[in-house]
Scaffold this motif. Sequence first.
Motif, PDB file in Angstrom:
ATOM      1  N   ILE A 120       8.564  38.379  46.668  1.00  0.00           N
ATOM      2  CA  ILE A 120      10.153  38.128  46.327  1.00  0.00           C
ATOM      3  C   ILE A 120      10.940  39.516  46.376  1.00  0.00           C
ATOM      4  O   ILE A 120      12.132  39.611  47.051  1.00  0.00           O
ATOM      5  CB  ILE A 120      10.120  37.506  44.867  1.00  0.00           C
ATOM      6  N   ALA A 121      10.093  40.634  45.796  1.00  0.00           N
ATOM      7  CA  ALA A 121      10.860  41.847  45.807  1.00  0.00           C
ATOM      8  C   ALA A 121      11.276  42.431  47.284  1.00  0.00           C
ATOM      9  O   ALA A 121      12.197  43.189  47.506  1.00  0.00           O
ATOM     10  CB  ALA A 121       9.997  42.850  44.985  1.00  0.00           C
ATOM     11  N   ALA A 122      10.364  41.990  48.229  1.00  0.00           N
ATOM     12  CA  ALA A 122      10.401  42.574  49.545  1.00  0.00           C
ATOM     13  C   ALA A 122      11.401  41.715  50.564  1.00  0.00           C
ATOM     14  O   ALA A 122      11.926  42.189  51.566  1.00  0.00           O
ATOM     15  CB  ALA A 122       9.285  42.506  49.974  1.00  0.00           C
ATOM     16  N   LEU A 123      12.110  40.645  49.641  1.00  0.00           N
ATOM     17  CA  LEU A 123      13.015  39.573  50.485  1.00  0.00           C
ATOM     18  C   LEU A 123      14.554  40.445  50.663  1.00  0.00           C
ATOM     19  O   LEU A 123      14.831  41.274  49.918  1.00  0.00           O
ATOM     20  CB  LEU A 123      13.187  38.663  49.801  1.00  0.00           C
ATOM     21  N   PRO A 124      15.137  40.406  51.754  1.00  0.00           N
ATOM     22  CA  PRO A 124      16.376  41.050  52.225  1.00  0.00           C
ATOM     23  C   PRO A 124      17.376  40.358  50.941  1.00  0.00           C
ATOM     24  O   PRO A 124      17.266  39.280  50.436  1.00  0.00           O
ATOM     25  CB  PRO A 124      16.788  40.280  53.366  1.00  0.00           C
ATOM     26  N   GLY A 125      18.338  41.146  50.549  1.00  0.00           N
ATOM     27  CA  GLY A 125      19.333  40.672  49.613  1.00  0.00           C
ATOM     28  C   GLY A 125      18.717  41.223  47.945  1.00  0.00           C
ATOM     29  O   GLY A 125      19.664  41.250  47.028  1.00  0.00           O
ATOM     30  N   ILE A 126      17.525  41.653  47.698  1.00  0.00           N
ATOM     31  CA  ILE A 126      16.937  41.896  46.567  1.00  0.00           C
ATOM     32  C   ILE A 126      16.813  43.662  46.767  1.00  0.00           C
ATOM     33  O   ILE A 126      16.299  44.083  47.367  1.00  0.00           O
ATOM     34  CB  ILE A 126      15.406  41.465  46.405  1.00  0.00           C
ATOM     35  N   PRO A 273      -3.694  43.059  33.006  1.00  0.00           N
ATOM     36  CA  PRO A 273      -2.378  43.078  32.533  1.00  0.00           C
ATOM     37  C   PRO A 273      -2.041  41.533  31.996  1.00  0.00           C
ATOM     38  O   PRO A 273      -2.518  40.849  32.505  1.00  0.00           O
ATOM     39  CB  PRO A 273      -1.643  43.505  33.517  1.00  0.00           C
ATOM     40  N   LEU A 274      -1.085  41.420  31.365  1.00  0.00           N
ATOM     41  CA  LEU A 274      -0.241  40.303  31.081  1.00  0.00           C
ATOM     42  C   LEU A 274       1.188  40.672  31.255  1.00  0.00           C
ATOM     43  O   LEU A 274       1.875  40.819  30.520  1.00  0.00           O
ATOM     44  CB  LEU A 274      -0.630  39.791  29.585  1.00  0.00           C
ATOM     45  N   TYR A 275       1.557  40.250  32.639  1.00  0.00           N
ATOM     46  CA  TYR A 275       3.017  40.323  32.953  1.00  0.00           C
ATOM     47  C   TYR A 275       3.651  38.918  32.580  1.00  0.00           C
ATOM     48  O   TYR A 275       3.393  37.793  33.058  1.00  0.00           O
ATOM     49  CB  TYR A 275       2.885  40.437  34.441  1.00  0.00           C
ATOM     50  N   GLU A 276       4.493  38.881  31.675  1.00  0.00           N
ATOM     51  CA  GLU A 276       5.212  37.995  31.217  1.00  0.00           C
ATOM     52  C   GLU A 276       6.478  37.532  32.117  1.00  0.00           C
ATOM     53  O   GLU A 276       6.704  36.070  32.172  1.00  0.00           O
ATOM     54  CB  GLU A 276       5.683  38.015  29.689  1.00  0.00           C
ATOM     55  N   LYS A 277       7.362  38.397  32.604  1.00  0.00           N
ATOM     56  CA  LYS A 277       8.298  37.757  33.409  1.00  0.00           C
ATOM     57  C   LYS A 277       8.614  39.135  34.315  1.00  0.00           C
ATOM     58  O   LYS A 277       8.256  40.201  34.240  1.00  0.00           O
ATOM     59  CB  LYS A 277       9.558  37.620  32.718  1.00  0.00           C
ATOM     60  N   ALA A 278       9.476  38.631  35.421  1.00  0.00           N
ATOM     61  CA  ALA A 278       9.965  39.501  36.548  1.00  0.00           C
ATOM     62  C   ALA A 278      11.303  39.466  36.819  1.00  0.00           C
ATOM     63  O   ALA A 278      11.863  38.076  36.947  1.00  0.00           O
ATOM     64  CB  ALA A 278       9.053  39.420  37.824  1.00  0.00           C
ATOM     65  N   TYR A 279      12.063  40.303  36.975  1.00  0.00           N
ATOM     66  CA  TYR A 279      13.468  40.375  37.024  1.00  0.00           C
ATOM     67  C   TYR A 279      13.669  41.147  38.458  1.00  0.00           C
ATOM     68  O   TYR A 279      13.560  42.036  38.877  1.00  0.00           O
ATOM     69  CB  TYR A 279      14.246  41.122  35.993  1.00  0.00           C
ATOM     70  N   PHE A 280      14.501  40.256  39.505  1.00  0.00           N
ATOM     71  CA  PHE A 280      14.919  40.605  40.802  1.00  0.00           C
ATOM     72  C   PHE A 280      16.373  40.878  40.656  1.00  0.00           C
ATOM     73  O   PHE A 280      17.291  40.064  40.501  1.00  0.00           O
ATOM     74  CB  PHE A 280      14.491  39.489  41.736  1.00  0.00           C
ATOM     75  N   LYS A 281      16.926  42.216  41.092  1.00  0.00           N
ATOM     76  CA  LYS A 281      18.443  42.309  41.011  1.00  0.00           C
ATOM     77  C   LYS A 281      18.989  42.257  42.482  1.00  0.00           C
ATOM     78  O   LYS A 281      18.262  42.704  43.522  1.00  0.00           O
ATOM     79  CB  LYS A 281      18.418  43.927  40.710  1.00  0.00           C
ATOM     80  N   VAL A 282      19.808  41.206  42.448  1.00  0.00           N
ATOM     81  CA  VAL A 282      20.544  41.041  43.918  1.00  0.00           C
ATOM     82  C   VAL A 282      21.418  42.349  44.132  1.00  0.00           C
ATOM     83  O   VAL A 282      22.136  42.740  43.481  1.00  0.00           O
ATOM     84  CB  VAL A 282      21.340  39.928  43.638  1.00  0.00           C
ATOM     85  N   GLN A 283      21.339  42.557  45.427  1.00  0.00           N
ATOM     86  CA  GLN A 283      22.144  43.826  45.852  1.00  0.00           C
ATOM     87  C   GLN A 283      23.648  43.623  45.964  1.00  0.00           C
ATOM     88  O   GLN A 283      24.078  44.389  45.629  1.00  0.00           O
ATOM     89  CB  GLN A 283      21.546  44.006  47.507  1.00  0.00           C
ATOM     90  N   ASN A 284      24.136  42.484  46.579  1.00  0.00           N
ATOM     91  CA  ASN A 284      25.490  42.266  46.630  1.00  0.00           C
ATOM     92  C   ASN A 284      25.687  40.816  45.930  1.00  0.00           C
ATOM     93  O   ASN A 284      25.054  39.887  46.641  1.00  0.00           O
ATOM     94  CB  ASN A 284      25.815  42.211  48.275  1.00  0.00           C
ATOM     95  N   VAL A 285      26.524  40.962  44.985  1.00  0.00           N
ATOM     96  CA  VAL A 285      26.851  39.728  44.068  1.00  0.00           C
ATOM     97  C   VAL A 285      27.473  38.733  44.866  1.00  0.00           C
ATOM     98  O   VAL A 285      27.672  37.492  44.625  1.00  0.00           O
ATOM     99  CB  VAL A 285      27.723  40.118  42.851  1.00  0.00           C
ATOM    100  N   LYS A 286      28.179  39.035  46.099  1.00  0.00           N
ATOM    101  CA  LYS A 286      28.926  38.149  46.814  1.00  0.00           C
ATOM    102  C   LYS A 286      28.054  37.498  47.737  1.00  0.00           C
ATOM    103  O   LYS A 286      28.357  36.366  48.315  1.00  0.00           O
ATOM    104  CB  LYS A 286      29.998  38.963  47.845  1.00  0.00           C
ATOM    105  N   GLU A 287      26.772  37.766  47.744  1.00  0.00           N
ATOM    106  CA  GLU A 287      25.721  37.123  48.524  1.00  0.00           C
ATOM    107  C   GLU A 287      24.711  36.537  47.815  1.00  0.00           C
ATOM    108  O   GLU A 287      23.597  36.317  48.375  1.00  0.00           O
ATOM    109  CB  GLU A 287      25.096  38.243  49.801  1.00  0.00           C
ATOM    110  N   TYR A 288      25.048  36.141  46.461  1.00  0.00           N
ATOM    111  CA  TYR A 288      24.200  35.723  45.436  1.00  0.00           C
ATOM    112  C   TYR A 288      23.562  34.426  46.069  1.00  0.00           C
ATOM    113  O   TYR A 288      22.255  34.179  45.836  1.00  0.00           O
ATOM    114  CB  TYR A 288      24.968  35.670  44.242  1.00  0.00           C
ATOM    115  N   ASP A 289      24.285  33.439  46.401  1.00  0.00           N
ATOM    116  CA  ASP A 289      23.923  32.062  46.665  1.00  0.00           C
ATOM    117  C   ASP A 289      22.779  32.186  47.971  1.00  0.00           C
ATOM    118  O   ASP A 289      21.958  31.435  47.969  1.00  0.00           O
ATOM    119  CB  ASP A 289      25.014  31.288  47.218  1.00  0.00           C
ATOM    120  N   SER A 290      23.374  32.828  48.812  1.00  0.00           N
ATOM    121  CA  SER A 290      22.417  33.006  50.052  1.00  0.00           C
ATOM    122  C   SER A 290      20.945  33.876  49.681  1.00  0.00           C
ATOM    123  O   SER A 290      19.912  33.419  50.032  1.00  0.00           O
ATOM    124  CB  SER A 290      22.952  33.777  51.357  1.00  0.00           C
ATOM    125  N   THR A 291      21.172  34.734  48.856  1.00  0.00           N
ATOM    126  CA  THR A 291      20.064  35.635  48.404  1.00  0.00           C
ATOM    127  C   THR A 291      18.977  34.538  47.367  1.00  0.00           C
ATOM    128  O   THR A 291      17.835  34.626  47.553  1.00  0.00           O
ATOM    129  CB  THR A 291      20.152  36.824  47.517  1.00  0.00           C
TER     130      THR A 291
END
Length: 334
Positions: A120-126, A273-291
């Motif tokens: 997911i982190a490698a996807l365009p828009g993240i 490890p015990l990873y509980e959650k992951a957060y992915f930051k969107v690069q451009n908020v205007k492209e939020y839906d497409s991301t």
Amino acid sequence: MNRFQLAVRSVIRKPVKSMLLFCVVFIISLFLLSGMASKNASVATQDKTRQAVGAGFVLMENEENRHIRIEEIIKKIGEDTEGSLEGVTVEKVELAGGSSWAIYTDNFFETLQMDDIEKIAALPGISDYNITTAVTPANPINFTRIEDSDVDQSSDFLGISLIGNRKMELDSNVLSGNVTIKEGRLINADDHNVCVISKELAEKNHLSVGDKLKFNDCHDRENSSVYEAEIVGVYEVKQKMTPYMSGDTFRSENVIFTDLDFPEKAESKAGNPLYEKAYFKVQNVKEYDSTREAVKKAAIDWERYDLIDNNGNLETMSSNFNDLEDVSQILSMW
């Protein structure tokens, strides 16, 4: 006689009426211009707010799928059979009223999968991402925790809480603005064996940036390995963080943020490890839906996860400015 001359004569003949008419036109024009300015300011404010807060997605374990996976593994182990398989342990426990079956899961079973997170982190828009561990109790060795002397501590872990992050700046407590740095800095992705402690813990133990804290497993204080973390920052909170569980181990002042790998070591589970959650930051908020749509198409086992969409949070924040927009629309109608 032209129109201008007629207007001048009309003003001279009826000065009061002309002045009233002028005032009405002036006020209407003022309302119109104010409405347009307010509407533009409203839009600009919403855009700046979105850019400042940012947008992103949170990946967490799906509880229903978790139970399904446990049931499937228990069937593999065998009905009414003790054993361990794929991170699930089944034990028969003898109680005063008879025997009962206990089921335990370990970090291997519960953790988010790093491969899925990286896809997911490698996807365009993240533009960036964070991984946060589960809250991990640990035993403080060379410092004293904060506790209530009037409370019975017999059922408590008698420790402190560790929360590991890949990037502390993207931790939910920091993103919300509740946790801020008073001294030093936040933890970066390249850090190892470092920590950020509360202002209260620093004051109680006379600690500052550069000092080193020692921890080990609170379940085996005598025999477990000791690990050391350097203090790189001291934080303070606007409101106390909600405890993960009851007891002073989990109180807000005893929460210590660390690099991503440290909690598993202090718990004697290095490499598990015990990873509980992951957060992915969107690069451009205007492209939020497409991301978001691109994230949903990622080649991972979605049955295992919940993807929490924080676009609703942004819309709620933007709605704070809806009153301003409504006023500007009313003014524009005059």
